[in-house]
Design a protein around this motif. Structure first.
Motif, PDB file in Angstrom:
ATOM      1  N   LEU A  56      -6.727   7.429  10.859  1.00  0.00           N
ATOM      2  CA  LEU A  56      -7.271   6.093  11.123  1.00  0.00           C
ATOM      3  C   LEU A  56      -7.313   5.265   9.849  1.00  0.00           C
ATOM      4  O   LEU A  56      -6.900   4.100   9.815  1.00  0.00           O
ATOM      5  N   TYR A  57      -7.818   5.885   8.779  1.00  0.00           N
ATOM      6  CA  TYR A  57      -7.868   5.176   7.492  1.00  0.00           C
ATOM      7  C   TYR A  57      -6.469   4.773   7.056  1.00  0.00           C
ATOM      8  O   TYR A  57      -6.228   3.653   6.617  1.00  0.00           O
ATOM      9  N   LEU A  58      -5.547   5.706   7.156  1.00  0.00           N
ATOM     10  CA  LEU A  58      -4.196   5.453   6.653  1.00  0.00           C
ATOM     11  C   LEU A  58      -3.558   4.275   7.383  1.00  0.00           C
ATOM     12  O   LEU A  58      -3.034   3.345   6.747  1.00  0.00           O
ATOM     13  N   PHE A  59      -3.645   4.288   8.721  1.00  0.00           N
ATOM     14  CA  PHE A  59      -2.960   3.220   9.445  1.00  0.00           C
ATOM     15  C   PHE A  59      -3.687   1.888   9.337  1.00  0.00           C
ATOM     16  O   PHE A  59      -3.042   0.840   9.260  1.00  0.00           O
ATOM     17  N   SER A  60      -5.023   1.911   9.291  1.00  0.00           N
ATOM     18  CA  SER A  60      -5.721   0.646   9.048  1.00  0.00           C
ATOM     19  C   SER A  60      -5.315   0.119   7.692  1.00  0.00           C
ATOM     20  O   SER A  60      -5.071  -1.080   7.521  1.00  0.00           O
ATOM     21  N   GLY A  61      -5.232   1.024   6.705  1.00  0.00           N
ATOM     22  CA  GLY A  61      -4.847   0.609   5.352  1.00  0.00           C
ATOM     23  C   GLY A  61      -3.451   0.006   5.348  1.00  0.00           C
ATOM     24  O   GLY A  61      -3.221  -1.042   4.737  1.00  0.00           O
ATOM     25  N   ILE A  62      -2.519   0.638   6.065  1.00  0.00           N
ATOM     26  CA  ILE A  62      -1.156   0.102   6.096  1.00  0.00           C
ATOM     27  C   ILE A  62      -1.146  -1.266   6.771  1.00  0.00           C
ATOM     28  O   ILE A  62      -0.469  -2.189   6.315  1.00  0.00           O
ATOM     29  N   PHE A  63      -1.942  -1.408   7.840  1.00  0.00           N
ATOM     30  CA  PHE A  63      -2.009  -2.701   8.518  1.00  0.00           C
ATOM     31  C   PHE A  63      -2.465  -3.797   7.543  1.00  0.00           C
ATOM     32  O   PHE A  63      -1.850  -4.860   7.439  1.00  0.00           O
ATOM     33  N   PHE A  64      -3.528  -3.501   6.801  1.00  0.00           N
ATOM     34  CA  PHE A  64      -4.023  -4.511   5.864  1.00  0.00           C
ATOM     35  C   PHE A  64      -3.057  -4.703   4.694  1.00  0.00           C
ATOM     36  O   PHE A  64      -2.966  -5.781   4.116  1.00  0.00           O
ATOM     37  N   LEU A  65      -2.336  -3.634   4.344  1.00  0.00           N
ATOM     38  CA  LEU A  65      -1.318  -3.755   3.288  1.00  0.00           C
ATOM     39  C   LEU A  65      -0.268  -4.778   3.711  1.00  0.00           C
ATOM     40  O   LEU A  65       0.176  -5.599   2.900  1.00  0.00           O
ATOM     41  N   LEU A  66       0.106  -4.741   4.979  1.00  0.00           N
ATOM     42  CA  LEU A  66       1.094  -5.706   5.464  1.00  0.00           C
ATOM     43  C   LEU A  66       0.526  -7.122   5.404  1.00  0.00           C
ATOM     44  O   LEU A  66       1.200  -8.056   4.956  1.00  0.00           O
ATOM     45  N   LEU A  67      -0.731  -7.282   5.849  1.00  0.00           N
ATOM     46  CA  LEU A  67      -1.353  -8.610   5.777  1.00  0.00           C
ATOM     47  C   LEU A  67      -1.367  -9.116   4.339  1.00  0.00           C
ATOM     48  O   LEU A  67      -0.951 -10.245   4.059  1.00  0.00           O
ATOM     49  N   GLY A  68      -1.840  -8.267   3.446  1.00  0.00           N
ATOM     50  CA  GLY A  68      -1.919  -8.668   2.036  1.00  0.00           C
ATOM     51  C   GLY A  68      -0.543  -8.950   1.474  1.00  0.00           C
ATOM     52  O   GLY A  68      -0.369  -9.835   0.630  1.00  0.00           O
ATOM     53  N   GLY A  69       0.450  -8.205   1.950  1.00  0.00           N
ATOM     54  CA  GLY A  69       1.817  -8.412   1.483  1.00  0.00           C
ATOM     55  C   GLY A  69       2.367  -9.747   1.946  1.00  0.00           C
ATOM     56  O   GLY A  69       3.024 -10.466   1.174  1.00  0.00           O
ATOM     57  N   ILE A  70       2.073 -10.093   3.197  1.00  0.00           N
ATOM     58  CA  ILE A  70       2.535 -11.401   3.692  1.00  0.00           C
ATOM     59  C   ILE A  70       1.894 -12.507   2.867  1.00  0.00           C
ATOM     60  O   ILE A  70       2.551 -13.471   2.458  1.00  0.00           O
ATOM     61  N   GLU A  71       0.596 -12.340   2.575  1.00  0.00           N
ATOM     62  CA  GLU A  71      -0.082 -13.346   1.741  1.00  0.00           C
ATOM     63  C   GLU A  71       0.605 -13.454   0.385  1.00  0.00           C
ATOM     64  O   GLU A  71       0.820 -14.556  -0.138  1.00  0.00           O
ATOM     65  N   ALA A  72       0.997 -12.296  -0.171  1.00  0.00           N
ATOM     66  CA  ALA A  72       1.660 -12.301  -1.478  1.00  0.00           C
ATOM     67  C   ALA A  72       2.978 -13.070  -1.405  1.00  0.00           C
ATOM     68  O   ALA A  72       3.308 -13.859  -2.300  1.00  0.00           O
ATOM     69  N   LEU A  73       3.722 -12.860  -0.333  1.00  0.00           N
ATOM     70  CA  LEU A  73       5.008 -13.555  -0.217  1.00  0.00           C
ATOM     71  C   LEU A  73       4.805 -15.065  -0.104  1.00  0.00           C
ATOM     72  O   LEU A  73       5.568 -15.850  -0.683  1.00  0.00           O
ATOM     73  N   LEU A  74       3.774 -15.465   0.643  1.00  0.00           N
ATOM     74  CA  LEU A  74       3.498 -16.903   0.747  1.00  0.00           C
ATOM     75  C   LEU A  74       3.131 -17.470  -0.628  1.00  0.00           C
ATOM     76  O   LEU A  74       3.560 -18.568  -1.003  1.00  0.00           O
ATOM     77  N   ILE A  75       2.367 -16.713  -1.390  1.00  0.00           N
ATOM     78  CA  ILE A  75       1.995 -17.160  -2.738  1.00  0.00           C
ATOM     79  C   ILE A  75       3.250 -17.351  -3.579  1.00  0.00           C
ATOM     80  O   ILE A  75       3.451 -18.383  -4.222  1.00  0.00           O
ATOM     81  N   ARG A  76       4.121 -16.330  -3.541  1.00  0.00           N
ATOM     82  CA  ARG A  76       5.327 -16.407  -4.378  1.00  0.00           C
ATOM     83  C   ARG A  76       6.252 -17.517  -3.902  1.00  0.00           C
ATOM     84  O   ARG A  76       6.956 -18.120  -4.695  1.00  0.00           O
TER      85      ARG A  76
END
Lengths: 338, 208, 628
Positions: C31-51
């Motif tokens: 559960l932790y791992l997949f929730s973490g991956i889900f949020f990693l994707l969200l944070g990654g999308i935010e990073a791409l928008l920033i860049r």
């Protein structure tokens, strides 16, 4: 796989090339091209620490490359299980400690040197107050207040007091010195020094709101006599304005009248909004734009368009007609001391 | 855990019933770590309080002009005594005297409730003279620190009350002994924090 | 009487209810791992928008306000909702197995920790749908964060508070698990390094999170209930927040990096087929780093104006951390030295970590030089530095751990071929993104700027940086493909998938039964499985005969406790606009939480036993399968 490695080895030259293209940054801005004593001291210690660290990098890289080339798996044998080596571990504990001591000594002396603001203030003292999103510069001894462009004399350390009126900002002129935060309710100090006359770029370095990126300012260094003259002229102009530009003066031109009615209450003292005493001399508008008529009008009509979150209200045609705006702009560009 | 637990010949329960099972031991160790974290929590609150002591408060609302030392002394006595009665309760628990344990726990609860009542009275008093949560940075820091402690006392009272009611008709055993023991550790901790509040908030406040 | 019925009837659920109520550390790890991956994707999308916004000067892809929301959410999400949970995932999945335990010390609290984190994360991200996301940076410096119109910060304060409680519980749980639940013979100095780093990181959590808790409470009280700690007009002091935040914030860096160190310290010996060089030093270096981590927070505040004495002391203290960290780097290198290195994806990440992290460490020492930091501070140099540490250290570690332990957690392996692509794309993208940022900082570009002017020397480096970010984006897509492909594949792995396994988790059958070890193992030394293999044994020795195994019951209570706090938190935010709705939510939410706590305390739950016969049958089935 192979093509990836080629690409990988392509990155390093590519980056070097890019670095070559951009040189060491822009003169008057880059910390790598110091134009004053503070930035020079800082660049020196940056280089000392970089050299020490590169020494470590080289040693680690040699071992790293050797290990990765030499000890790839060749057969199914079991290597010798080594527990450790106290000699080796001693070496890589003690050597770094020595390197860090070498680094710690200049760190401390430089920190102390850069903190000598009190002495500098005896010579020259300027109060810097950060605001959303502009800078106020006050010369307490001369009784002069200005904004956006900080004028300093060359060749000596100028003592700076820093504070803020709203949120935390940070005062940074990379080519002259590192940054010091401006904290609301608290006072900070630093010194600033420029070798030669010139214009240097300053930036706000602490997130302060939507227009944080646009909160630029300039530092203009003048020869001592020019600086003294400038202060005197500023004072005279300021006094003249205080006397003339008042609501009950019947002899105002249209531009002056609009200024008195719409601008004076905030811009008058230079404390609520930037002083406009030498607006006509300024090369830059609202910190980051070229100072031209079109942008100035745009700014007066709709400040949010150019600086999101700025506290200046916009003035519609109902408040200032187009003709009045023309007159106001003319008046503003007449505000010169040169 | 299935293994049988060695029982004390006289009391009929193990010598340290709170640590006789692995679950009990786990709870015991975990609670000490928890209290370690709580210590840092209160240290942060104390740091904030010292940083903001009397800051922004007008002269008549400064610490030395408002604190009611008599009341604070009474509160200190109540809480210190409750710590003592809580020790007595635990001694009786280990000796397998459920009746006396319950008696001392009830006394502890009464003393704790007395403390809480006095604190509420104190806060109301300050509120009426103008020293409030929003009146100055000093006020905010004061109520945050002392209020956090008060909230801990309240939670402790509820916790021990629940334990008492639940186990009123049950013997002391290796299942409920760790619960009682841990709650009493918590109670001592609250007491120790109060000693610091007494010294740093009130005594320091009086002399600053 | 109640006891016996509870013992005879295990409370079990199926499907989604099983995941909501599970107290099994292996499932909670997933559960932790997949929730973490889900949020990693969200944070990654935010990073791409920033860049993308920074790809060219004066770009107007997003506004300054939106940009500030993006950077705040990117930082907060990546640290609290991606990196930490993914590490907790591995800790849950692996640590009990590494020490020969059947579960963690507090399975119920383990579940509670997860749900608190989850609801906290959801609350933080709900801010996007309620007007505005937090916009004051992940550091949320007051008084920017206490401006009334920055309503997103409410979600920051409450979301992090709730998930922070979860982290605190997880920390205590791991400390006790590691201290009390070890199998016979698993002395402290025989524990695998990942267990050790988990232990030290957990201790850091227990002592570092409370200052954040206090800070967040203060932020909440100031924003929502009129307190004035940070308001200079009322006697407040804006620096208090900075201190509280960084007293937490610096140890937080080690909470992230130490477990990553642990992951590398498992993978490198495994694929070099060599015992970890200087095990004892590694353990003490870990503890020293953890300890020193509390002494250096002021290096984040060199420009605040605390004076030359404070700055000098904290500069030297910071430098000191380089020593144990350097020791670790050399120990890893000398573990490789003389080994039989096999390069698979897990190992590639571990090997690539060394130079990447070294650069981050070097700039770390440079940053510790206070007077030089006056130039670096809050410039892109700092952005480059901490991404070298957190991506080059923590994220590499997460990816390495994912490839390494995926077979153990899911019984299936990730494709090595896709893995190579993923690794190289990520490695190139990472350096391309962050290396140029060192120069941007020195050229005078402050961090957290939504745009920059042309002709100030920033164009080339920003363009390179943006290109690199998209490499990492593509790499992440490849990773997702690899994960999906692994789940779709029918090929199951064998125990000891890598064949070079050294620690206890590789002795277990795949999929691991809920009780983990049918018989508790007897540990004979560091890398006990390896020792047994070298002695010619197929299995590790056991410490007990087959017997009934006690297991905890599933429970829905942790879910409701967390849900209650979530509802109360939303209420605290809404009461600003609508007192009736807000306060009713607060009351209802807290009622749910307290009633759940009361029920937990009131209802005796003694768990259940798995009978000996069932375990013997399992053992028999496994042996038959293994002998084929």
């Amino acid at each position: 796989m192979k093509s990836f490695k080629k690409l990988l080895f392509g990155i390093v030259p590519m980056m070097m090339f890019a670095l070559l293209l951009s040189g060491c940054g822009v003169e008057g801005l880059s910390a790598l091209k110091p134009m004053g004593e503070g930035a020079e001291i800082q660049l020196r210690i940056i280089i000392i620490s970089l050299v020490l660290m590169l020494f470590v990098l080289v040693i680690v890289s040699i071992i790293y490359v050797y290990v990765l080339m030499k000890f790839r798996r060749k057969d199914d044998s079991i290597p010798k299980q080594v527990e450790g080596s106290s000699t080796l571990e001693m070496i890589w504990t003690v050597v770094p400690i020595i390197l860090l001591i070498i680094l710690a000594v200049p760190t401390i002396t430089t920190t102390v040197e850069l903190a000598k603001a009190k002495e500098a203030k005896k010579e020259e003292e300027i109060n810097v107050t950060a605001n959303l999103y502009w800078w106020e510069f006050e010369y307490p001894n001369a009784g002069v207040v200005t904004g956006q462009e900080l004028v300093i004399p060359v060749g000596k350390r100028v003592g700076i007091n820093l504070t803020s009126k709203d949120v935390i900002h940070s005062f940074w002129v990379p080519a002259l010195s590192g940054k010091t935060d401006t904290n609301p309710g608290l006072d900070n100090e630093m010194w600033l020094h420029a070798n030669e006359p010139g214009t240097f770029f300053g930036k706000c370095a602490e997130l302060c709101g939507p227009s944080h990126a646009l909160m630029d300012f300039k530092v203009i260094a003048l020869e001592q006599e020019d600086y003294d003259q400038w202060l005197e002229d500023m004072k005279a102009q300021q006094d003249a304005n205080t006397e003339n530009l008042v609501a009950d003066n019947q002899n105002l031109t249209t531009g002056e009248a609009v200024y008195v009615e719409s601008c004076l209450s905030c811009h008058g003292g230079g404390k609520v909004a930037p002083s406009l005493t030498n607006f006509g001399d300024r090369e830059w508008l609202i910190g980051y734009l070229e100072n031209n008529e079109d942008d100035l009008k745009k700014w007066i009509r709709d400040p949010q368009e150019l600086k999101e979150g700025a506290l200046m209200p916009g003035f519609s045609e109902g408040q200032i007609s187009d003709e009045e705006l023309d007159a106001l702009v003319d008046f503003l560009y007449d505000q010169k001391i040169d | 855990m299935a293994h049988a637990v060695e029982k004390h010949p006289v009391t009929g329960i193990p010598a340290n019933p709170e640590k006789a099972t692995l679950e009990g031991k786990n709870k015991y160790v975990a609670f000490w770590f928890f209290l370690g974290g709580e210590t840092v929590l209160f240290a942060s609150l104390f740091g904030t309080y010292v940083g903001l002591l009397n800051s922004g408060a007008p002269e008549e609302l400064r610490s030395y002009n408002i604190f009611e030392m008599g009341l604070v002394f009474l509160m200190t006595m109540l809480l210190l005594t409750s710590s003592l009665t809580s020790v007595l309760a635990m001694m009786n628990m280990k000796a397998n005297n459920p009746g006396r344990m319950k008696f001392w726990l009830v006394i502890t609860l009464l003393l704790g409730a007395g403390f809480l009542g006095a604190e509420i009275y104190e806060f109301i008093h300050y509120y009426h003279i103008g020293h409030t949560f929003t009146s100055s940075a000093f006020g905010s820091a004061f109520y945050t620190l002392v209020g956090f402690h008060g909230a801990h006392v309240t939670f402790g009272l509820l916790w021990i009350t629940t334990l008492l009611i639940r186990n009123w008709n049950r013997p002391i055993d290796v299942y409920n002994a760790p619960k009682f023991y841990v709650s009493s550790l918590y109670w001592h901790f609250i007491d120790v924090v109060w000693v610091f509040i007494f010294s740093i908030v009130y005594l320091l406040g009086m002399v600053s | 009487m109640a006891q016996t019925t509870a013992l005879q009837q295990p409370r079990k659920y199926n499907g989604i209810m099983d995941w909501v109520t599970t107290v099994d550390h292996k499932k909670i790890g997933i559960l932790y791992l997949f929730s973490g991956i889900f949020f990693l994707l969200l944070g990654g999308i935010e990073a791409l928008l920033i860049r993308w916004q920074l790809v060219r000067p004066m770009n107007d892809f997003v506004s300054g306000e939106t940009f500030n929301q993006l950077i705040t959410m990117h930082g907060t999400t990546m640290i609290f909702l991606a990196a930490m949970p993914m590490l907790f995932g591995f800790m849950n999945a692996v640590v009990p197995l590494q020490i020969g335990a059947r579960d963690v010390a507090f399975p119920f609290i383990n579940s509670l920790g997860f749900w608190l984190f989850f609801f906290g994360g959801v609350m933080l991200n709900l801010s996007w749908f309620f007007g505005a996301a937090p916009n004051a940076g992940w550091t949320a410096y007051a008084p920017l964060s206490t401006q009334p119109e920055a309503s997103g910060v409410d979600f920051y304060a409450l979301g992090l508070q709730i998930s922070g409680f979860g982290s605190l519980m997880a920390g205590i749980n791991f400390l006790v698990t590691i201290l009390n639940m070890r199998a016979p013979g698993m002395k402290l100095m025989r524990m695998p390094l990942f267990t050790w780093t988990t232990f030290v990181a957990s201790a850091l959590i227990v002592f570092a999170f409370p200052p954040l808790t206090v800070g967040l409470f203060m932020l909440m009280f100031e924003r929502l209930f009129g307190a004035v700690y940070f308001d200079p007009a009322m006697g407040g002091n804006v620096i208090i927040w900075e201190h509280l935040f960084w007293i937490f914030g610096h140890p937080e860096v080690y909470i992230l990096i130490l477990p990553a160190f642990g992951i590398f310290s498992e993978i490198i010996p495994t694929f070099a087929r060599k015992r970890l060089f200087g095990y004892t030093t590694m353990v003490f270096a870990t503890m020293l780093i953890g300890f020193l981590g509390f002494m250096v927070w002021v290096h984040h505040m060199f420009t605040v104006g605390l004076g030359p004495v404070a700055n000098s002391i904290f500069a030297v203290a910071t430098m000191a951390i380089a020593v144990p960290t350097g020791v670790k780097i050399f120990n890893w290198l000398f573990t490789l030295w003389g080994g039989q290195i096999k390069f698979n994806v897990a190992m590639l990440y571990s090997v690539a970590f060394i130079p990447s992290f070294l650069v981050g460490g070097m700039t770390g020492v440079m940053l510790s030089v206070a007077p030089a930091d006056y130039q670096y501070h809050d410039s892109y140099f700092v952005v480059a530095h901490f991404h070298y540490v957190i991506v080059g250290g923590v994220v590499y570690g997460l990816f390495a751990g994912l490839y390494y332990w995926f077979p153990l957690m899911f019984g299936k392996a990730l494709s090595e071929k896709l893995g190579y692509w993923q690794f190289w794309l990520f490695f190139i993208g990472f350096h391309l993104t962050f290396f140029p940022q060192h120069f941007l900082g020195l050229f005078g570009m402050p961090r957290r700027v939504f745009t920059y002017l042309p002709n100030q020397g920033f164009e080339t480096m920003n363009l390179l940086s943006t290109i690199g970010a998209f490499f990492m984006g593509v790499s992440t897509i490849v990773l997702l493909v690899a994960v999906v492909k692994a789940f779709l594949s029918k090929q199951r792995v064998k125990p000891d998938h890598w064949e070079d396994g050294r620690t206890l988790e590789w002795t277990l059958p795949v999929p691991t039964p809920e009780y983990n070890f049918a018989q508790t193992p007897l540990v004979k030394g560091l890398d006990t499985f390896w020792l047994e293999k070298m002695a010619g044994n197929k299995r590790v020795s056991v410490a007990e005969p087959v017997a009934d195994i006690h297991m905890p019951n599933n429970s829905i209570i942790p879910f409701f406790m967390s849900l209650g706090l979530f509802i109360a938190g939303l209420g605290a935010i809404f009461q600003m606009d609508n007192a009736v709705v807000g306060w009713s939510l607060i009351v209802v939410g807290l009622l749910i939480t307290f009633v759940s706590m009361f029920l937990r305390s009131w209802i005796d739950d003694h768990g259940f036993y798995i009978p000996k016969s069932k375990i013997e049958a399992d053992l028999k089935a496994i042996r038959e399968k293994g002998d084929q």
